[in-house]
Design a protein around this motif. Structure first.
Motif, PDB file in Angstrom:
ATOM      1  N   SER A  34       0.853  -1.191   0.000  1.00  0.00           N
ATOM      2  CA  SER A  34       0.000   0.000   0.000  1.00  0.00           C
ATOM      3  C   SER A  34       0.885   1.235   0.000  1.00  0.00           C
ATOM      4  CB  SER A  34      -0.854   0.043   1.269  1.00  0.00           C
ATOM      5  OG  SER A  34      -1.954  -0.812   1.164  1.00  0.00           O
ATOM      6  N   TRP A  36      -0.249   5.254   0.277  1.00  0.00           N
ATOM      7  CA  TRP A  36      -0.822   6.038   1.366  1.00  0.00           C
ATOM      8  C   TRP A  36      -1.341   5.070   2.435  1.00  0.00           C
ATOM      9  CZ3 TRP A  36      -5.524   6.057   3.761  1.00  0.00           C
ATOM     10  CH2 TRP A  36      -5.772   7.129   4.626  1.00  0.00           C
ATOM     11  N   LYS A  69      -1.380  -1.915  -4.032  1.00  0.00           N
ATOM     12  CA  LYS A  69      -2.764  -2.112  -3.590  1.00  0.00           C
ATOM     13  C   LYS A  69      -3.176  -0.926  -2.728  1.00  0.00           C
ATOM     14  CE  LYS A  69      -1.971  -4.444   0.794  1.00  0.00           C
ATOM     15  NZ  LYS A  69      -2.511  -5.398   1.756  1.00  0.00           N
ATOM     16  N   GLY A  70      -4.464  -0.878  -2.417  1.00  0.00           N
ATOM     17  CA  GLY A  70      -4.969   0.098  -1.450  1.00  0.00           C
ATOM     18  C   GLY A  70      -5.328   1.438  -2.046  1.00  0.00           C
ATOM     19  N   SER A  71      -5.020   2.481  -1.293  1.00  0.00           N
ATOM     20  CA  SER A  71      -5.466   3.844  -1.586  1.00  0.00           C
ATOM     21  C   SER A  71      -4.971   4.373  -2.930  1.00  0.00           C
ATOM     22  CB  SER A  71      -4.980   4.759  -0.471  1.00  0.00           C
ATOM     23  OG  SER A  71      -4.959   6.097  -0.886  1.00  0.00           O
ATOM     24  N   SER A  72      -5.741   5.314  -3.480  1.00  0.00           N
ATOM     25  CA  SER A  72      -5.347   5.988  -4.713  1.00  0.00           C
ATOM     26  C   SER A  72      -4.214   6.979  -4.473  1.00  0.00           C
ATOM     27  CB  SER A  72      -6.541   6.705  -5.318  1.00  0.00           C
ATOM     28  OG  SER A  72      -7.055   7.653  -4.398  1.00  0.00           O
ATOM     29  N   GLY A  73      -3.818   7.144  -3.216  1.00  0.00           N
ATOM     30  CA  GLY A  73      -2.660   7.984  -2.907  1.00  0.00           C
ATOM     31  C   GLY A  73      -1.339   7.272  -3.179  1.00  0.00           C
ATOM     32  N   SER A  75       0.554   6.628  -5.922  1.00  0.00           N
ATOM     33  CA  SER A  75       1.556   7.347  -6.728  1.00  0.00           C
ATOM     34  C   SER A  75       2.075   8.563  -5.976  1.00  0.00           C
ATOM     35  CB  SER A  75       0.969   7.765  -8.072  1.00  0.00           C
ATOM     36  OG  SER A  75      -0.079   8.703  -7.892  1.00  0.00           O
ATOM     37  N   HIS A  76       1.180   9.271  -5.306  1.00  0.00           N
ATOM     38  CA  HIS A  76       1.581  10.477  -4.571  1.00  0.00           C
ATOM     39  C   HIS A  76       2.586  10.131  -3.476  1.00  0.00           C
ATOM     40  CE1 HIS A  76       1.379  14.478  -2.960  1.00  0.00           C
ATOM     41  NE2 HIS A  76       0.826  14.091  -1.834  1.00  0.00           N
ATOM     42  N   THR A  98      -3.528   0.431 -12.319  1.00  0.00           N
ATOM     43  CA  THR A  98      -3.279   1.862 -12.554  1.00  0.00           C
ATOM     44  C   THR A  98      -2.396   2.470 -11.470  1.00  0.00           C
ATOM     45  OG1 THR A  98      -5.442   2.291 -11.537  1.00  0.00           O
ATOM     46  CG2 THR A  98      -5.332   2.331 -13.950  1.00  0.00           C
ATOM     47  N   LYS A  99      -2.593   2.024 -10.217  1.00  0.00           N
ATOM     48  CA  LYS A  99      -1.777   2.555  -9.121  1.00  0.00           C
ATOM     49  C   LYS A  99      -0.303   2.267  -9.368  1.00  0.00           C
ATOM     50  CE  LYS A  99      -5.121   0.763  -6.445  1.00  0.00           C
ATOM     51  NZ  LYS A  99      -5.764  -0.005  -5.394  1.00  0.00           N
TER      52      LYS A  99
ATOM     53  N   TYR B  31       2.308   7.260 -18.702  1.00  0.00           N
ATOM     54  CA  TYR B  31       1.402   6.434 -17.891  1.00  0.00           C
ATOM     55  C   TYR B  31       0.671   5.413 -18.778  1.00  0.00           C
ATOM     56  CZ  TYR B  31      -2.918   5.795 -15.036  1.00  0.00           C
ATOM     57  OH  TYR B  31      -3.996   5.299 -14.336  1.00  0.00           O
ATOM     58  N   LEU B  35       0.915   1.261 -18.704  1.00  0.00           N
ATOM     59  CA  LEU B  35      -0.254   0.374 -18.615  1.00  0.00           C
ATOM     60  C   LEU B  35      -0.332  -0.581 -19.806  1.00  0.00           C
ATOM     61  CD1 LEU B  35      -3.040   2.921 -17.578  1.00  0.00           C
ATOM     62  CD2 LEU B  35      -2.223   1.005 -16.194  1.00  0.00           C
ATOM     63  N   THR B 168      -8.774   3.466 -10.721  1.00  0.00           N
ATOM     64  CA  THR B 168      -8.300   4.210  -9.566  1.00  0.00           C
ATOM     65  C   THR B 168      -7.153   5.102 -10.038  1.00  0.00           C
ATOM     66  OG1 THR B 168      -8.912   2.420  -8.096  1.00  0.00           O
ATOM     67  CG2 THR B 168      -7.340   4.021  -7.240  1.00  0.00           C
ATOM     68  N   GLU B 169      -7.455   6.360 -10.231  1.00  0.00           N
ATOM     69  CA  GLU B 169      -6.433   7.278 -10.698  1.00  0.00           C
ATOM     70  C   GLU B 169      -5.641   7.844  -9.532  1.00  0.00           C
ATOM     71  OE1 GLU B 169      -5.569   7.427 -13.649  1.00  0.00           O
ATOM     72  OE2 GLU B 169      -7.253   6.444 -14.623  1.00  0.00           O
ATOM     73  N   GLU B 172      -1.399  12.697  -9.933  1.00  0.00           N
ATOM     74  CA  GLU B 172      -0.777  13.197 -11.160  1.00  0.00           C
ATOM     75  C   GLU B 172      -1.695  12.976 -12.369  1.00  0.00           C
ATOM     76  OE1 GLU B 172       0.490  10.872  -9.149  1.00  0.00           O
ATOM     77  OE2 GLU B 172       2.245  11.734  -8.145  1.00  0.00           O
ATOM     78  N   ALA B 250     -12.121  -2.046  -0.877  1.00  0.00           N
ATOM     79  CA  ALA B 250     -11.046  -1.342  -1.576  1.00  0.00           C
ATOM     80  C   ALA B 250      -9.818  -1.180  -0.685  1.00  0.00           C
ATOM     81  CB  ALA B 250     -11.535   0.026  -2.045  1.00  0.00           C
ATOM     82  N   TYR B 396      -6.750   1.502   8.424  1.00  0.00           N
ATOM     83  CA  TYR B 396      -5.682   2.494   8.251  1.00  0.00           C
ATOM     84  C   TYR B 396      -5.228   3.194   9.536  1.00  0.00           C
ATOM     85  CZ  TYR B 396      -5.918   2.285   3.148  1.00  0.00           C
ATOM     86  OH  TYR B 396      -5.841   1.879   1.842  1.00  0.00           O
TER      87      TYR B 396
END
Lengths: 146, 427
Positions: A34, A36, A69-73, A75-76, A98-99, B31, B35, B168-169, B172, B250, B396
């Motif tokens: 993960s 984020w 896996k996990g959060s869309s954060g 890449s950030h 995509t992550k 990107y 993919l 899931t974007e 960026e 998720a 989390y």
């Protein structure tokens, strides 16, 4: 890994994702990571409660793992790890989502995926790995041969 | 480069439409190639993150908001001017509630940074919904609409419950999409990839949001990123139940799409949900799985004295605000505990009008907007033991803060805030 193979370099071929050539020590996990909520981007340490790498840092390591896996954060957080100089030296992953794809792109470290053989079966933590992110060629020197 | 570009996309990449859009297209091409996408699709619905409140990003704000946008929304080292958005775009959850005295005190200038970002990017077209649940406050894409959304709990809701199409974007890719109206045509944008893969037989009554959360949390570990089709004892699926279910699935796995035949729009029946796909595996969720999941979600909790109760992950609906107010009415939060309830700014306005906010505050609780403890990393000072009604937050919060975490019903959580003691359990 058997003794006969341990002295030779093992070569894997994959799809080049992010360019550049680096070499370093492997950190291997069979569990997805993960971003984020899963790593501390200032140190590159895995913090997820029940993750097998919990407490270990991927900073300057060749990170070999199934993917993101996990959060869309995701890449950030890997982007932040790069800016904090705590990113992996290279990333080898086996499952594209995509992550993972976006994360690899913004981490800027050489990255390879879609291998001819499963790197998770071949590379072990501590092995020495040379990653060519331009050609997708990965050379492994087993730890016990070093 | 192997992704195919239209003439307009070539012009964007060549800088004909300005430096920022050129950088955006450069990122999107890198990107899309990572993919293995063949082309882009057009999107007019982007949910992402523009503002700054994370202390790690503070250094970049010294060089202005364009520096933030360039580095974090376009992956561009070169600082480019932020253009107005081209796609309809909205800001997701942020780092701090500027109205909270505790958070203001603990986070220094974070609230001011966030407000400066809201003003800067808001003027450039980003709708400041400031919630993890944009679908609760007006961004409800239609079936089949191509979207570029971040926030895993919103993505799974968008695909599964609304029938719109998004992967899931990330920060960026959404930044780049907002000014180019382009996103890789890959994954869930492609109809064939949206069909069910796993059949899930639910053998225990799943009704309260706690149970939907546990089902989702268990399922995420089981199917990871595959597409479950749920069948069985699912009692009256609703927006809030599916919100909690999807958020949990998720978090533990990476579920971005599921079907509940008869409820979600791409599955009129179990057969329809698979649309000719072979059922890869049939899974069963019964009493044993339920108990194991409850134990996993409570695995960090040891001490019964609860310092802090958090409700509203994903952000509470007005129906949930009503439930909290009703359970809390006439009671007092213990001096040894605290109760914070999180909801979107637009729903807090309704909660204020309804008098729910007043009931919660009179009892000693607080109603916060814009953020949550996992994002803000803000909890009452000295918190060691938390309690939540959300499987996602239970996943989390202990990892991020190091605090113990109890998971239970809204009623268990409110009781813990009032008595200072956890007495919840699996019923």
């Amino acid at each position: 890994m058997t003794e006969t193979l341990s002295n030779a370099k093992i070569v894997l071929h994959g799809r080049a994702i992010v360019g550049g050539i680096v070499e370093g020590e492997a950190l291997v996990t069979k569990e997805a990571i993960s971003g984020w909520g899963g790593i501390d981007p200032r140190t590159g340490t895995v913090i997820e409660t029940r993750h097998e790498l919990r407490g270990q840092s991927f900073k300057d390591k060749v990170l070999v793992f199934p993917g993101a896996k996990g959060s869309s954060g995701w890449s950030h957080y890997f982007h932040l790890a790069r800016l904090s100089s705590a990113a992996p030296k290279a990333m080898l992953y086996t499952k594209t989502n995509t992550k993972m794809a976006l994360g690899a792109v913004v981490t800027h470290a050489p990255a390879v995926t879609d291998f001819d053989r499963d790197p998770l079966d071949i590379i072990e933590t501590g092995d020495w790995v040379k990653v060519d992110g331009d050609t997708g060629i990965v050379e492994i020197t087993k730890r016990n041969a070093r | 480069m192997s992704v195919k570009l239209t003439d307009h996309e070539k012009a964007l990449a060549d800088g004909v439409h300005g430096k920022a859009k050129q950088k955006a297209m450069d990122l999107l091409i890198r990107y899309a190639d990572a993919l293995g996408a063949e082309r882009f699709c057009e999107t007019n619905n982007v949910a992402g993150v523009w503002t700054v409140s994370n202390p790690i990003l503070r250094d970049y704000t010294r060089n202005g908001m364009d520096a933030v946008f360039s580095e974090f929304n376009l992956d561009s080292r070169e600082v480019v001017e932020t253009p107005h958005t081209e796609a309809y775009s909205c800001q997701l959850i942020q780092g701090v509630d500027p109205a909270s005295p505790e958070m203001r005190e603990a986070t220094g200038d974070a609230a001011d940074l966030q407000k400066a970002g809201e003003a800067y990017f808001g003027k450039r077209g980003v709708a400041m919904f400031s919630t993890c649940t944009p679908y609760q406050v007006g961004n409800v894409p239609v079936m089949g609409e191509h979207c570029a959304w971040m926030e895993s709990s919103a993505v799974v809701y968008c695909n599964s419950v609304l029938g719109a199409r998004t992967n899931t974007e990330g920060r960026e890719s959404t930044g780049a999409a907002s000014i180019t109206k382009r996103i890789p045509y890959w994954g869930y944008h492609i109809p064939e990839n949206r069909r069910g893969t796993h059949l899930v037989e639910v053998d225990v009554d799943t009704d309260d949001i706690m149970d939907w959360g546990m089902l989702g949390y268990w399922l995420g570990w089981e199917v990871e990123e595959d597409i479950p089709v749920l069948n069985g004892k699912l009692i009256s699926p609703s927006m809030i139940k599916l919100k909690h279910f999807g958020a949990a699935a998720a978090s533990s796995g990476g579920v971005e799409m599921y079907h509940v035949p008869g409820t979600t729009p791409e599955a009129r029946s179990v057969e329809d949900a698979f649309s000719g796909n072979r059922i890869r595996k049939t899974l069963r969720y019964g009493a044993t799985e339920r108990r194991k999941t409850y134990e996993d979600l409570n695995s960090t909790a040891k001490d019964s004295a609860v310092d802090f109760v958090m409700l509203g992950c994903p952000h509470n609906s007005i129906e949930q605000m009503s439930r909290v107010a009703r359970v809390l009415d006439g009671r007092k939060v213990s001096a040894s505990s605290a109760l914070w309830v999180f909801t979107p700014r637009a729903i807090k306005d309704v909660s204020d009008r309804n008098g729910f906010t007043e009931i919660i505050e009179k009892a000693g609780g607080r109603v916060y907007v814009d953020t949550c403890p996992a994002i803000s990393r803000q909890m009452p000072k000295g918190t060691k033991v938390t309690a939540v009604d959300s499987a996602k937050q239970a996943h989390y919060l202990p990892a991020i803060t190091g605090a113990q975490c109890w998971f239970g019903t809204v009623e268990d959580c409110v009781d813990a805030a009032v008595t200072g003691q956890w007495k919840g359990g699996l019923r």
